[in-house]
Design an enzyme around this catalytic site. Structure first.
Site, short mmCIF file in Angstrom:
data_model
loop_
_atom_site.label_atom_id
_atom_site.label_comp_id
_atom_site.label_asym_id
_atom_site.label_seq_id
_atom_site.Cartn_x
_atom_site.Cartn_y
_atom_site.Cartn_z
N GLU A 161 -2.78 3.14 -0.86
CA GLU A 161 -3.12 2.58 0.44
C GLU A 161 -2.18 1.41 0.73
O GLU A 161 -2.01 0.52 -0.09
CB GLU A 161 -4.58 2.10 0.41
CG GLU A 161 -4.99 1.17 1.53
CD GLU A 161 -5.26 1.88 2.85
OE1 GLU A 161 -5.13 3.12 2.88
OE2 GLU A 161 -5.59 1.20 3.83
N ASP A 211 -6.65 -0.91 -4.29
CA ASP A 211 -6.92 -2.26 -4.77
C ASP A 211 -8.26 -2.31 -5.50
O ASP A 211 -9.18 -1.56 -5.16
CB ASP A 211 -6.96 -3.24 -3.59
CG ASP A 211 -5.57 -3.44 -3.00
OD1 ASP A 211 -4.59 -3.11 -3.70
OD2 ASP A 211 -5.48 -3.90 -1.84
N ASP A 257 -10.82 -3.95 -5.24
CA ASP A 257 -11.82 -4.73 -4.51
C ASP A 257 -12.69 -3.78 -3.69
O ASP A 257 -12.56 -2.56 -3.80
CB ASP A 257 -11.14 -5.78 -3.63
CG ASP A 257 -10.20 -5.14 -2.62
OD1 ASP A 257 -10.24 -3.90 -2.46
OD2 ASP A 257 -9.42 -5.87 -1.99
N ASP A 281 -12.70 -3.10 -0.50
CA ASP A 281 -11.95 -2.22 0.41
C ASP A 281 -11.30 -1.07 -0.35
O ASP A 281 -11.26 0.06 0.12
CB ASP A 281 -10.86 -3.01 1.15
CG ASP A 281 -11.48 -3.91 2.22
OD1 ASP A 281 -12.67 -3.69 2.56
OD2 ASP A 281 -10.78 -4.82 2.68
#
Ligand code: TSJ
Length: 648
Positions: free
Chosen positions: A440, A513, A515, A517
């Site tokens: 991403e 990532d 996290d 998101d």
């Protein structure tokens, strides 16, 4: 008429007992010899069935109207207790067998019917096999009955009576308590109960028996006792609300539609409410047993709503084209429904014995909806309107999706497209050796492209707004700017034209990532694969990369930490102080770091995505993809059941 029936039952009982008379002891030996015949398996499923079997007795007492509270406890050592506040199993002498009634219940195979107090007994399937089966398969079992002013107790070991029924005290209360330990020589795989399995079942039973209170307590860890109470005055209406809520769906109309009808011999009850999803969930039960494979009751429900909504739409001229009719799938889009029937002599079919075969109950469900749903819709035109608008939209979209599919097939559009611009392909063409990293964001993509081994690692950078496939219609998925590059890169098409043999890379690795998101993009992609390229997951091609969270360094020493604990461990190793770099995203890593930590097959750790249970995963994805943030957040924190750790 009634007399005749009673007479017949007496005759039957008599016959059964003449047979059982001889078989009292051999009977339970047979159960121990072939446990699978009685409880389906001696694995975890069979183990949990023991609990259901005992609890079912208390539920029968509740159905008879004498019991309002059932308590189920798991004690240390995986001992189960089930306690109810019913009348207590009768303790009087059974003259024919010369044994107290309770002893007969627990030592005579199929003795259940005799004292079952009528009601709706289950025939076939795994339930209703009788509490004597549980007794036979328990290392030991104790029963405690409060009744007629006394506390009576008796103990059995492997089904054999070891103490006669005796009075150990006085009491004003009434009720039954059974305590047992599954026999580890029978349940060789495991005798450990799964909290969530029992929780799901007990909660379900509380929904199916409105007003019944069930308390469930896990006391195995004395430091962390877990206790929950289930009691739903709304019954299956509450069940529907619960199912919508836990899946993150928003209802389209305020009240659950709840209809019921009984004809003296059987009872049928349905509850349903439409939601903003595009899924259809019809959960059906017969005699409180989940009929996973459906059956006459479920089929009748589905046909009836299709017909009734079509009739309504025709009557109120809601179709533009006179000849147009909604299909079942249109009417069920966004439907959350529970169908529950109770009947005598339920017949179960199918391999799993979880499909109801009685035709008369289908007829009852049909008359229930014919007589009551039409009236309901006439009285609640606003509800009828939202449901029909949704169904008609679904039909339109289905037609559009069909067209898109046909177009795609005809023009071979997806498979013949040029490779996407955002794909940095690898050199080798052998899918046994090649890998596709789906990344991403452009900066992360850039690092990955520079850091990779370009012989066998291809990088596809995703950009733009991801389509939430759970919420999207099929026709959107086929043309989505973010998903089409994924489809084209993989090379095997989509949906019913999917062909795994055309897969261009043996490993498909999602790199996002570390996290929230990142988790989100990851689950979005997994949902997409699950719904449109399921064999890709089933055959084990999908992985999730695990980038580090921290870089811990001091002088010339560098460590990468994948958790806070690991970070602290390295800090301690470096003497208590170190330079800490927290990676907020993949983009912050330079290409060498990304290669070393996340992409180099010699050192990386990846999660392999598995679909052990497609149905469970579907539910899971629904939770993750739905509107409501809460269950999703909860899920991400609890972390993926469908992902198992694998070092590669
Ligand atoms: F069967 C069993 F031991 F597994 C068991 C039975 C276990 C548990 C936890 C509860 C029960 C049970 C049985 N609870 N309540 C009853 N009720 C009767 O057996 C009963 C009581 C009275 C009468 C009556 O006609 O007076 C009839 C029945 C069936």
């Amino acid at each position: 008429m009634t007399d005749e029936k009673d007479l017949q039952q007496d005759v039957k009982t008599e016959q059964t007992y003449t047979e059982n008379d001889i078989q009292v002891l051999e009977g339970l030996e047979a159960v121990r010899k072939r446990p699978g015949m009685y409880i389906g398996s001696t694995g975890p499923r069979g183990l949990h069935h023991l609990v259901y079997e005992i609890v079912d007795n208390s539920i029968d007492e509740a159905l008879a109207g004498y019991c309002s509270h059932i308590e189920v406890d798991i004690l240390p050592g995986d001992i189960i207790t089930v306690r109810d506040n019913g009348r207590g199993i009768p303790v009087g002498m059974n003259e024919k067998l010369g044994l107290p009634a309770v002893t007969v219940v627990l030592t005579v195979l199929h003795a259940g019917g005799k004292f079952g107090g009528g009601g709706y007994k289950v025939a076939g399937g795994l339930h209703g096999v009788g509490s004597s089966v549980v007794n036979a398969l328990s290392e030991w079992l104790e029963v405690e009955i409060r009744r007629e002013g006394h506390v009576h107790t008796q103990r059995f070991e492997r089904g054999k009576t070891v103490t006669d029924l005796k009075i150990i005290g006085d009491t004003e209360e009434t009720g039954t308590l059974v305590r047992f330990k599954a026999d580890p020589t029978i349940f060789t795989e495991t005798t450990e109960y799964d909290f969530e399995t029992l929780q799901k079942r007990l909660r379900e039973q509380a929904f199916l028996n409105a007003g019944l209170k069930i308390t469930f307590t896990d006391r195995r860890d004395e430091q962390a006792i877990k206790s929950e109470e289930y009691c739903y005055e709304g019954g299956i209406s509450s069940f529907v609300e619960y199912l919508n809520k836990t899946r993150g769906y928003s209802p389209l109309h305020e009240n659950v539609i709840h209809l019921s009808l009984s004809d003296g011999e059987a009872a049928a009850e349905v509850a349903f409410q439409y939601n903003d999803s595009y899924n259809d969930t019809v959960v059906s039960f017969a005699n409180n047993m989940h009929t996973v494979d459906g059956g006459t009751h479920e089929t009748a429900f589905k046909s009836a709503i299709t017909r009734i909504f079509n009739d309504y739409a025709v009557r109120y001229k809601l179709f533009k084209d006179d000849k147009f009719r909604l299909k079942g799938e249109d009417v069920r889009e966004g439907l959350m429904a529970v169908v529950s029937v109770k009947l005598e002599n339920a017949q179960f079919e199918s391999q799993t014995k979880a499909k109801l075969g009685n035709t008369s109950i289908g007829t009852l469900v049909t008359s229930l909806l014919n007589s009551k749903l039409t009236v309901y819709l006439d009285e609640n035109p606003a509800v009828a309107k939202v449901i029909l608008e949704k169904s008609i939209k679904s039909a339109q979209v289905r037609a559009a999706a069909q067209k898109a599919r046909d177009d795609a097939r005809n023009s071979k559009k997806l498979s013949s497209l040029r490779m996407p611009e955002k794909l940095a392909d690898c050199i080798w063409r052998d899918p046994e050796r090649t890998e596709l990293y789906i990344v991403e964001g452009d900066s992360a993509g850039g690092s990955a492209i520079q850091g990779r081994d370009r012989n066998y690692q291809a990088i596809l950078s995703l950009w733009g707004k991801m389509l939430n496939v759970e919420k999207a219609r099929l026709d959107k998925v086929y043309t989505n700017e973010k998903l089409v590059p994924v489809v084209v890169s993989l090379g095997c098409g989509i949906g019913d034209t999917f062909d795994l043999s055309k897969l261009r890379y043996g490993k498909v690795i999602i790199m996002a990532d570390a996290d929230v998101d990142g988790s989100h993009i990851c689950t979005l992609l997994l949902t997409f694969f699950f719904r449109y390229m399921r064999p890709l997951i089933e055959e084990g091609h999908v992985y999730i990369a695990q980038p580090p969270l921290y870089r811990v360094s001091k002088a010339k020493q560098t460590f990468y930490a994948f958790s806070d604990e690991e970070r602290d461990k390295y800090i301690a190793q470096l003497g208590g102080s170190a330079d800490i770099q927290r990676y907020k995203g993949l983009g912050e890593m330079d290409p060498e770091q990304l290669w070393e930590t996340t992409m180099d097959p010699a050192f990386r750790t990846m999660l392999k995505v598995e679909l052990a249970d497609a149905a469970q995963a579907d539910e899971t994805f629904s939770i993750l993809m739905g509107d409501k943030v809460e269950p999703r957040k909860d899920f991400i924190e609890k972390n993926a059941q469908y992902v198992t750790n694998l070092d590669i």
